[in-house]
Design an enzyme around this catalytic site. Sequence first.
Site, PDB file in Angstrom:
ATOM      1  N   ARG A 132      -9.240   0.779   9.588  1.00 39.81           N
ATOM      2  CA  ARG A 132      -8.641  -1.069  10.068  1.00 39.81           C
ATOM      3  C   ARG A 132      -9.671  -1.241  11.514  1.00 39.81           C
ATOM      4  O   ARG A 132      -9.203  -2.960  11.375  1.00 39.81           O
ATOM      5  CB  ARG A 132      -7.491  -0.522  10.480  1.00 39.81           C
ATOM      6  CG  ARG A 132      -5.861  -1.136   9.879  1.00 39.81           C
ATOM      7  CD  ARG A 132      -4.538  -0.464  10.648  1.00 39.81           C
ATOM      8  NE  ARG A 132      -3.693  -1.768  10.373  1.00 39.81           N
ATOM      9  CZ  ARG A 132      -2.157  -0.722   9.758  1.00 39.81           C
ATOM     10  NH1 ARG A 132      -2.611   0.854   9.458  1.00 39.81           N
ATOM     11  NH2 ARG A 132      -1.612  -1.065   9.346  1.00 39.81           N
TER      12      ARG A 132
ATOM     13  N   LYS B 165       0.895  -1.130  -0.183  1.00 39.03           N
ATOM     14  CA  LYS B 165       0.084  -0.351   0.094  1.00 39.03           C
ATOM     15  C   LYS B 165       0.734   1.686  -0.284  1.00 39.03           C
ATOM     16  O   LYS B 165       0.491   2.503  -0.583  1.00 39.03           O
ATOM     17  CB  LYS B 165      -0.894   0.099   1.193  1.00 39.03           C
ATOM     18  CG  LYS B 165      -2.108  -0.737   1.508  1.00 39.03           C
ATOM     19  CD  LYS B 165      -3.012  -1.253   2.749  1.00 39.03           C
ATOM     20  CE  LYS B 165      -1.786  -1.158   4.194  1.00 39.03           C
ATOM     21  NZ  LYS B 165      -1.140  -2.378   3.992  1.00 39.03           N
TER      22      LYS B 165
ATOM     23  N   ARG C 188      11.806  -1.602  10.489  1.00 39.75           N
ATOM     24  CA  ARG C 188      11.044  -0.295  11.770  1.00 39.75           C
ATOM     25  C   ARG C 188      11.652  -1.937  13.007  1.00 39.75           C
ATOM     26  O   ARG C 188      11.350  -3.436  12.773  1.00 39.75           O
ATOM     27  CB  ARG C 188      10.006  -0.490  11.305  1.00 39.75           C
ATOM     28  CG  ARG C 188       9.303   0.357  10.538  1.00 39.75           C
ATOM     29  CD  ARG C 188       8.442   0.280   9.380  1.00 39.75           C
ATOM     30  NE  ARG C 188       7.308  -0.230  10.360  1.00 39.75           N
ATOM     31  CZ  ARG C 188       6.086  -0.327  10.066  1.00 39.75           C
ATOM     32  NH1 ARG C 188       5.547   0.039   7.885  1.00 39.75           N
ATOM     33  NH2 ARG C 188       5.070  -0.608  10.049  1.00 39.75           N
TER      34      ARG C 188
ATOM     35  N   ARG D 284      11.321  -4.774   4.453  1.00 40.24           N
ATOM     36  CA  ARG D 284      11.381  -3.966   4.513  1.00 40.24           C
ATOM     37  C   ARG D 284      12.374  -3.191   4.601  1.00 40.24           C
ATOM     38  O   ARG D 284      13.019  -3.406   6.064  1.00 40.24           O
ATOM     39  CB  ARG D 284      10.277  -3.546   4.502  1.00 40.24           C
ATOM     40  CG  ARG D 284       9.810  -1.866   4.580  1.00 40.24           C
ATOM     41  CD  ARG D 284       8.478  -1.362   4.829  1.00 40.24           C
ATOM     42  NE  ARG D 284       7.637  -2.221   6.093  1.00 40.24           N
ATOM     43  CZ  ARG D 284       6.365  -2.255   6.306  1.00 40.24           C
ATOM     44  NH1 ARG D 284       5.928  -1.656   5.584  1.00 40.24           N
ATOM     45  NH2 ARG D 284       5.605  -3.113   6.927  1.00 40.24           N
TER      46      ARG D 284
ATOM     47  N   ARG E  54       0.686  -8.747  13.706  1.00 42.51           N
ATOM     48  CA  ARG E  54       0.299  -7.946  12.933  1.00 42.51           C
ATOM     49  C   ARG E  54      -0.556  -8.579  11.874  1.00 42.51           C
ATOM     50  O   ARG E  54      -1.826  -8.454  11.599  1.00 42.51           O
ATOM     51  CB  ARG E  54       1.052  -7.185  12.548  1.00 42.51           C
ATOM     52  CG  ARG E  54       1.316  -6.054  13.326  1.00 42.51           C
ATOM     53  CD  ARG E  54       3.534  -5.096  12.860  1.00 42.51           C
ATOM     54  NE  ARG E  54       3.020  -4.753  11.879  1.00 42.51           N
ATOM     55  CZ  ARG E  54       3.889  -4.526  10.376  1.00 42.51           C
ATOM     56  NH1 ARG E  54       4.929  -4.708  11.367  1.00 42.51           N
ATOM     57  NH2 ARG E  54       3.755  -3.691   9.857  1.00 42.51           N
TER      58      ARG E  54
END
Length: 221
Positions: free
Chosen positions: A88, A13, A160, A127, A171
């Site tokens: 969400r 996204k 992160r 990431r 998550r």
Amino acid sequence: MFILLMGPPGAGKGTQADLLAEKCGVPHISTGDMFRAAVKAGTELGKEAKRYMDTGQLVPDAVTIGIIRESLSKKENQKGFILDGFPRTKEQAAALDGLLAELSVKLDAVIDIHVPGTELINRITGRRICKACGANYHALYNPPRADGICDKCGGVLYQRDDDRETTVKKRIEVYNEQTKPLIEYYSRHGQYTELDGTKGIKEVFAAILAILSSKKTHDNL
Ligand code: ADP
Ligand code: AMP
């Protein structure tokens, strides 16, 4: 052009929202980015959000809806936006409906990016983010030209805290329990489209542009 990008963590996204924002000149609004900025700035909001983010939980609705309300009250975000990571929960979706109605705006496209779980874990654990400008990379799929250094600004890349494997699984679980039910909510929305997000970044971007162009959302497409 008012666009909502949906999908599990790691679906792409943020990557696609950045590309769209650059191409179309509309702001990319990401609640995750706003929380990370608050954590970096050491504000009360950041301290509260961090407690939830570190364990892979959602920040409470009241707080999250509050930051979106504030963001959408800004003139520069009222001419169009690409929304990523919000809503969400069902409460957040209802709040968004209310905020859009207040602005007399309708979503032009709701694009739901589908990627299977094992690939999500590969994407999230690889990431890397630029500390200075927030640009998004992947150690294997979208590496920077120089190892650990941002192509755009020369900043240092980092992983992160919540992108480590144990938190990632939590998550995805939270997504399946609390956010996935929104697919049903939005599939009744006339502008909802499902998209296969397993292809490369450029292919997925081309598919998004094709969807937007079929909806005639923007003159620049
Ligand atoms: P989200 O915002 O949905 O959590 P991101 O856009 O941050 O996901 O993407 C997660 C990771 O996967 C990033 O490292 C990004 O570079 C990489 N990525 C995004 N889209 C693709 C893709 N289509 N193919 C391979 N890697 C991708
Ligand atoms: P993201 O950058 O979208 O992956 O979000 C990172 C983290 O920020 C999430 O795991 C949540 O803890 C928090 N967060 C971001 N957006 C929301 C939201 N809409 N509602 C609740 N928590 C959120």
